[in-house]
Design an enzyme around this catalytic site. Sequence first.
Site, mmCIF file in Angstrom:
data_model
loop_
_atom_site.group_PDB
_atom_site.id
_atom_site.type_symbol
_atom_site.label_atom_id
_atom_site.label_comp_id
_atom_site.label_asym_id
_atom_site.label_seq_id
_atom_site.Cartn_x
_atom_site.Cartn_y
_atom_site.Cartn_z
ATOM 1 N N ARG A 11 8.765 -23.120 28.304
ATOM 2 C CA ARG A 11 8.867 -21.789 28.901
ATOM 3 C C ARG A 11 7.688 -21.431 29.787
ATOM 4 N NH1 ARG A 11 11.846 -21.714 24.895
ATOM 5 N NH2 ARG A 11 10.144 -22.889 24.029
ATOM 6 N N THR A 12 6.487 -21.622 29.264
ATOM 7 C CA THR A 12 5.340 -21.098 30.007
ATOM 8 C C THR A 12 5.224 -21.807 31.353
ATOM 9 O OG1 THR A 12 4.273 -20.597 27.919
ATOM 10 C CG2 THR A 12 2.882 -20.566 29.861
ATOM 11 N N LYS B 130 -8.494 -40.494 31.975
ATOM 12 C CA LYS B 130 -9.577 -41.418 32.373
ATOM 13 C C LYS B 130 -10.940 -40.846 32.024
ATOM 14 C CE LYS B 130 -7.075 -42.792 36.559
ATOM 15 N NZ LYS B 130 -7.155 -42.675 38.016
ATOM 16 N N ARG C 38 -2.983 -24.808 30.777
ATOM 17 C CA ARG C 38 -2.829 -24.857 29.312
ATOM 18 C C ARG C 38 -3.636 -26.034 28.800
ATOM 19 N NH1 ARG C 38 2.572 -24.301 25.813
ATOM 20 N NH2 ARG C 38 2.071 -22.154 26.346
ATOM 21 N N HIS D 159 -3.398 -16.491 24.456
ATOM 22 C CA HIS D 159 -2.251 -16.780 25.337
ATOM 23 C C HIS D 159 -1.875 -15.470 26.053
ATOM 24 C CE1 HIS D 159 1.265 -18.499 26.971
ATOM 25 N NE2 HIS D 159 1.813 -19.039 25.902
HETATM 26 C C1 NCD Z 1 3.893 -20.307 22.266
HETATM 27 C C2 NCD Z 1 2.623 -21.094 22.498
HETATM 28 O O1 NCD Z 1 2.609 -22.041 23.269
HETATM 29 O O2 NCD Z 1 1.616 -20.687 21.935
HETATM 30 N N1 NCD Z 1 4.925 -20.682 23.115
HETATM 31 C C3 NCD Z 1 5.028 -20.083 24.336
HETATM 32 O O3 NCD Z 1 4.153 -20.185 25.150
HETATM 33 N N2 NCD Z 1 6.109 -19.337 24.564
HETATM 34 C C4 NCD Z 1 4.299 -20.238 20.850
HETATM 35 C C5 NCD Z 1 4.476 -21.521 20.093
HETATM 36 O O4 NCD Z 1 4.276 -22.616 20.620
HETATM 37 O O5 NCD Z 1 4.844 -21.418 18.931
#
Ligand code: NCD
Length: 316
Positions: A51-52, A80, A101, A129
């Site tokens: 999703r993100t 590397k 991320r 997040h």
């Molecule tokens: C979350 C995350 O990555 O922290 N997912 C997301 O970004 N929608 C929640 C999760 O992974 O449980």
Amino acid sequence: MRHLIDPLDLNLEETGRLLELAGKILADPAAYAHRCDGRILATLFFEPSTRTRLSFESAMLRLGGQVLGFSNAQSSSAAKGESVADTIRMISGYADITAMRHFKEGAPLVAARYAKIPVINAGDGGHQHPTQTLTDLFMILRSRGSIDSLTIGLCGDLKFGRTVHSLIKALVRYKNVRFVFISPEELRTPGYILKEVVEPSGHSWQEVRRMEEVMPELDVLYMTRVQRERFFNEEDYVRLKDSYILTPEKLAMGKKDLAVLHPLPRVNEIHKQVDQDPRALYFEQARGGVFVRMALILALLGLEPQILDKKEGTLC
Ligand code: NCD
């Protein structure tokens, strides 16, 4: 130049204006379809995501911009031994804005210090997040009309769940919020969040083990997955993974206008039959993430100058 590393990098007014812009984009996406023509977003994902990453990419594409990036550390030069600082210096020449991320807490903050472009934290380890939080606030606002005066239950892995940590940080700034933390003993909200964020806010809060105890009182139920990848051993995960399963029977105890949210991905913690219930808002919540990220990209690129206060440069 502004970055979004921590939910508090946006003050309350900025957050409100950003969510308002997200609402305008949702109502009329065509009006924003060319606002980022010629701009590039880099998605640097050192940890798995569906999703993100895709909602960031969708957001930039829907704004008329383009995207590049990688979706796992193995396919980048991190494999590397390249440092985050070096990666971001270079990406600054390849893109206009970046979402990162990383499995290491603090990596996006380090990136922001070396970047020449806005950096968005798309999740750093078990830490924060912030764009999920904006997505969560947007859904709460759309479903409840306000973020004030709500009893909010956060359920599941409150220890390792970064979405929970960020959401708590953001929610304490609203009026008359009551927190109900629902978790097994081992997965309780970290002490530093209770001491440094919740207690100073003066909001009332309680910790409970059983969801059923509090279900009738909740306005929002924020379910979370047990974060397998952050456990030190598999036995603990197996023991705790099914601590909570929201079933139609349990949901029947909830208010008629309860909002059931989940950042997703779901594993077992919400029974599939719950999806049919009009109070199950998690897929709509995920859709809203695109509009929120469109608004954020426009704001950080300075294309909607009224959103961010000029004086508040957070990191640069
Ligand atoms: C979350 C995350 O990555 O922290 N997912 C997301 O970004 N929608 C929640 C999760 O992974 O449980």
